[in-house]
Design a protein around this motif. Structure first.
Motif, PDB file in Angstrom:
ATOM      1  N   UNK A 142      37.852  21.292  13.207  1.00 15.08           N
ATOM      2  CA  UNK A 142      36.756  21.756  13.514  1.00 15.08           C
ATOM      3  C   UNK A 142      36.201  22.773  12.997  1.00 15.08           C
ATOM      4  N   UNK A 143      37.107  23.711  12.456  1.00 19.74           N
ATOM      5  CA  UNK A 143      36.834  24.751  11.613  1.00 19.74           C
ATOM      6  C   UNK A 143      35.734  24.490  10.309  1.00 19.74           C
ATOM      7  N   UNK A 144      36.704  23.394   9.721  1.00 17.88           N
ATOM      8  CA  UNK A 144      36.176  22.836   8.412  1.00 17.88           C
ATOM      9  C   UNK A 144      34.562  22.160   8.591  1.00 17.88           C
ATOM     10  N   UNK A 145      34.622  21.285   9.683  1.00 15.48           N
ATOM     11  CA  UNK A 145      33.356  20.652  10.100  1.00 15.48           C
ATOM     12  C   UNK A 145      32.168  21.841  10.175  1.00 15.48           C
ATOM     13  N   UNK A 146      32.641  22.954  10.985  1.00 16.44           N
ATOM     14  CA  UNK A 146      31.693  23.909  11.507  1.00 16.44           C
ATOM     15  C   UNK A 146      31.114  24.638  10.164  1.00 16.44           C
ATOM     16  N   UNK A 147      31.953  24.685   9.191  1.00 11.12           N
ATOM     17  CA  UNK A 147      31.705  25.507   7.912  1.00 11.12           C
ATOM     18  C   UNK A 147      30.876  24.571   7.192  1.00 11.12           C
ATOM     19  N   UNK A 148      31.035  23.186   7.024  1.00 10.86           N
ATOM     20  CA  UNK A 148      30.225  22.217   6.332  1.00 10.86           C
ATOM     21  C   UNK A 148      28.698  22.202   6.784  1.00 10.86           C
ATOM     22  N   UNK A 149      28.733  22.409   8.221  1.00  9.63           N
ATOM     23  CA  UNK A 149      27.360  22.229   8.875  1.00  9.63           C
ATOM     24  C   UNK A 149      26.712  23.838   9.135  1.00  9.63           C
ATOM     25  N   UNK A 150      27.447  24.661   8.855  1.00 12.54           N
ATOM     26  CA  UNK A 150      26.876  26.176   8.895  1.00 12.54           C
ATOM     27  C   UNK A 150      26.653  26.469  10.161  1.00 12.54           C
ATOM     28  N   UNK A 151      27.702  26.023  10.914  1.00 13.67           N
ATOM     29  CA  UNK A 151      27.525  26.460  12.504  1.00 13.67           C
ATOM     30  C   UNK A 151      28.894  27.229  13.081  1.00 13.67           C
ATOM     31  N   UNK A 152      28.950  27.479  14.400  1.00  9.63           N
ATOM     32  CA  UNK A 152      30.021  28.043  14.856  1.00  9.63           C
ATOM     33  C   UNK A 152      30.799  26.853  15.363  1.00  9.63           C
ATOM     34  N   UNK A 153      32.142  26.988  15.162  1.00  5.46           N
ATOM     35  CA  UNK A 153      33.189  26.016  15.660  1.00  5.46           C
ATOM     36  C   UNK A 153      32.859  25.310  17.258  1.00  5.46           C
ATOM     37  N   UNK A 154      32.684  26.270  17.919  1.00  4.55           N
ATOM     38  CA  UNK A 154      32.025  26.004  19.320  1.00  4.55           C
ATOM     39  C   UNK A 154      31.087  24.959  19.312  1.00  4.55           C
ATOM     40  N   UNK A 155      30.050  24.884  18.482  1.00 10.25           N
ATOM     41  CA  UNK A 155      29.067  24.240  18.712  1.00 10.25           C
ATOM     42  C   UNK A 155      29.224  22.725  18.117  1.00 10.25           C
ATOM     43  N   UNK A 156      30.506  22.761  17.401  1.00 13.45           N
ATOM     44  CA  UNK A 156      30.877  21.288  16.862  1.00 13.45           C
ATOM     45  C   UNK A 156      31.672  20.645  18.043  1.00 13.45           C
ATOM     46  N   UNK A 157      32.392  21.608  18.819  1.00 12.03           N
ATOM     47  CA  UNK A 157      33.067  20.892  20.291  1.00 12.03           C
ATOM     48  C   UNK A 157      32.088  20.450  21.182  1.00 12.03           C
ATOM     49  N   UNK A 158      30.884  21.383  21.217  1.00 16.93           N
ATOM     50  CA  UNK A 158      29.808  21.169  22.110  1.00 16.93           C
ATOM     51  C   UNK A 158      29.318  19.748  21.948  1.00 16.93           C
ATOM     52  N   UNK A 159      29.111  19.657  20.632  1.00 15.26           N
ATOM     53  CA  UNK A 159      28.140  18.480  20.140  1.00 15.26           C
ATOM     54  C   UNK A 159      29.073  17.277  20.221  1.00 15.26           C
ATOM     55  N   UNK A 160      30.319  17.173  19.987  1.00 12.80           N
ATOM     56  CA  UNK A 160      31.453  16.118  20.132  1.00 12.80           C
ATOM     57  C   UNK A 160      31.441  15.762  21.994  1.00 12.80           C
ATOM     58  N   UNK A 161      31.449  16.818  22.717  1.00 10.39           N
ATOM     59  CA  UNK A 161      31.316  16.503  23.994  1.00 10.39           C
ATOM     60  C   UNK A 161      30.031  16.065  24.488  1.00 10.39           C
TER      61      UNK A 161
END
Length: 54
Positions: free
Chosen positions: A1-20
């Motif tokens: 999640x951290x790597x994806x968040x860095x690629x998207x320039x967002x917080x890791x919690x945002x990645x988790x939220x979007x997947x949910x």
């Protein structure tokens, strides 16, 4: 999640939220390979305009 968040320039919690949110809207789990394949194919069809034909 951290790597994806860095690629998207967002917080890791945002990645988790979007997947949910994807899971809630589509009833497909993007963390499962089969569901990820279906989601990916659906997006490709939508982007190609093939979804408008049916």
């Amino acid at each position: 999640m951290t790597k994806a968040a860095a690629e998207l320039s967002v917080n890791p919690n945002t990645v988790v939220y979007r997947l949910r949110r994807i899971h809630a809207l589509t009833r497909r789990d993007p963390l499962q390979v089969d569901d990820l394949l279906l989601l990916s194919l659906g997006l490709r069809l939508y982007d190609s305009g093939a979804a408008e034909l049916s």
